[in-house]
Design a protein around this motif. Structure first.
Motif, PDB file in Angstrom:
ATOM      1  N   PRO A  60      64.110  37.223  80.096  1.00 53.97           N
ATOM      2  CA  PRO A  60      63.397  36.940  81.349  1.00 53.97           C
ATOM      3  C   PRO A  60      62.595  35.641  81.301  1.00 53.97           C
ATOM      4  O   PRO A  60      62.480  34.949  82.313  1.00 53.97           O
ATOM      5  N   ALA A  61      62.053  35.309  80.143  1.00 56.02           N
ATOM      6  CA  ALA A  61      61.306  34.050  80.032  1.00 56.02           C
ATOM      7  C   ALA A  61      62.231  32.848  80.215  1.00 56.02           C
ATOM      8  O   ALA A  61      61.861  31.853  80.842  1.00 56.02           O
ATOM      9  N   VAL A  62      63.445  32.946  79.683  1.00 52.56           N
ATOM     10  CA  VAL A  62      64.418  31.861  79.850  1.00 52.56           C
ATOM     11  C   VAL A  62      64.819  31.746  81.318  1.00 52.56           C
ATOM     12  O   VAL A  62      64.948  30.635  81.855  1.00 52.56           O
ATOM     13  N   ALA A  63      64.996  32.874  81.990  1.00 47.98           N
ATOM     14  CA  ALA A  63      65.348  32.850  83.410  1.00 47.98           C
ATOM     15  C   ALA A  63      64.233  32.213  84.234  1.00 47.98           C
ATOM     16  O   ALA A  63      64.490  31.380  85.112  1.00 47.98           O
ATOM     17  N   PHE A  64      62.995  32.566  83.940  1.00 46.23           N
ATOM     18  CA  PHE A  64      61.857  31.986  84.653  1.00 46.23           C
ATOM     19  C   PHE A  64      61.750  30.491  84.375  1.00 46.23           C
ATOM     20  O   PHE A  64      61.546  29.686  85.290  1.00 46.23           O
ATOM     21  N   ASN A  65      61.895  30.104  83.117  1.00 45.05           N
ATOM     22  CA  ASN A  65      61.810  28.684  82.767  1.00 45.05           C
ATOM     23  C   ASN A  65      62.956  27.887  83.381  1.00 45.05           C
ATOM     24  O   ASN A  65      62.782  26.715  83.720  1.00 45.05           O
ATOM     25  N   THR A  66      64.118  28.506  83.526  1.00 44.42           N
ATOM     26  CA  THR A  66      65.239  27.843  84.192  1.00 44.42           C
ATOM     27  C   THR A  66      64.906  27.583  85.658  1.00 44.42           C
ATOM     28  O   THR A  66      65.179  26.500  86.183  1.00 44.42           O
ATOM     29  N   LEU A  67      64.297  28.562  86.304  1.00 46.35           N
ATOM     30  CA  LEU A  67      63.897  28.378  87.697  1.00 46.35           C
ATOM     31  C   LEU A  67      62.864  27.260  87.821  1.00 46.35           C
ATOM     32  O   LEU A  67      62.960  26.409  88.702  1.00 46.35           O
ATOM     33  N   VAL A  68      61.896  27.237  86.926  1.00 43.05           N
ATOM     34  CA  VAL A  68      60.867  26.184  86.958  1.00 43.05           C
ATOM     35  C   VAL A  68      61.505  24.821  86.697  1.00 43.05           C
ATOM     36  O   VAL A  68      61.156  23.830  87.344  1.00 43.05           O
ATOM     37  N   LEU A  69      62.449  24.758  85.759  1.00 46.57           N
ATOM     38  CA  LEU A  69      63.147  23.501  85.477  1.00 46.57           C
ATOM     39  C   LEU A  69      63.892  23.018  86.719  1.00 46.57           C
ATOM     40  O   LEU A  69      63.831  21.829  87.064  1.00 46.57           O
ATOM     41  N   CYS A  70      64.575  23.919  87.402  1.00 44.63           N
ATOM     42  CA  CYS A  70      65.324  23.522  88.600  1.00 44.63           C
ATOM     43  C   CYS A  70      64.382  23.071  89.716  1.00 44.63           C
ATOM     44  O   CYS A  70      64.664  22.091  90.413  1.00 44.63           O
TER      45      CYS A  70
END
Length: 178
Positions: free
Chosen positions: A79-89
């Motif tokens: 979930p942290a990777v998914a959240f960080n991916t959203l923030v990166l995008c």
């Protein structure tokens, strides 16, 4: 957590502000005799690599979110990777727009001197960097869309709303028939 998508007009404002600042810096550089225009070639390479990494991460998040919860592997996406991916995008949308404006803004006042080898090279560097930044902005918008989660089986789910509506209509019809 409820994350909102980045509105298109945020990117448009960042693009216009970057365009103004880039053009201003180019004009300031011309008047002061310093070389403030152009960019090294590794900048578009690094920005392109960041865009590819973000797109791959967003595709993985989308694949996880679109899979049936009963069939999902437990360790597919953290979930942290998914959240960080959203923030990166989300950050790629704004940074890509601002940097595209920055590099595009440097091109505008420099076009008058494009016949010189230095200015011709600087315009080419800025054009390539601006194109990569625009691609990163688009990847950011697509990545945000890919990171959306499907609605849960809660009250906001269209299936549940339809079932409740049909149930209330059937109950109302039964009351009128009596």
């Amino acid at each position: 957590m409820n994350a909102r998508r980045t509105p298109w007009w945020h990117a448009a404002i960042a693009l216009v502000l970057g365009l103004g600042v880039g053009a201003g810096v180019a004009v300031l550089g011309e008047s002061s005799g310093t070389t403030l225009i152009g960019t090294p070639w590794f900048v578009p390479v690094v920005l392109g690599a960041i865009g590819v990494v973000a797109l791959v991460l967003a595709l993985n998040v989308h694949k996880y979110a679109a899979t049936d919860p009963k069939k999902r592997p437990k360790t597919f996406v953290n979930p942290a990777v998914a959240f960080n991916t959203l923030v990166l995008c989300k950050s790629m949308v704004l940074a890509g727009a601002a940097l595209a404006g920055w590099y595009g803004g440097q091109i505008i006042p420099t076009l008058a001197h494009i016949e010189g080898s230095f200015y011709g090279q600087a315009v080419l560097e800025c054009a390539v960097s601006a194109a990569v930044c625009l691609a990163d902005m688009v990847i950011g918008f697509v990545g945000e869309w890919l990171c959306q989660l499907p609605p849960t089986e809660g009250p906001e789910n269209p299936k549940v709303k339809g079932q409740q509506r049909q149930g209330t209509l059937a109950g109302a019809a039964a009351k009128t028939v009596r």
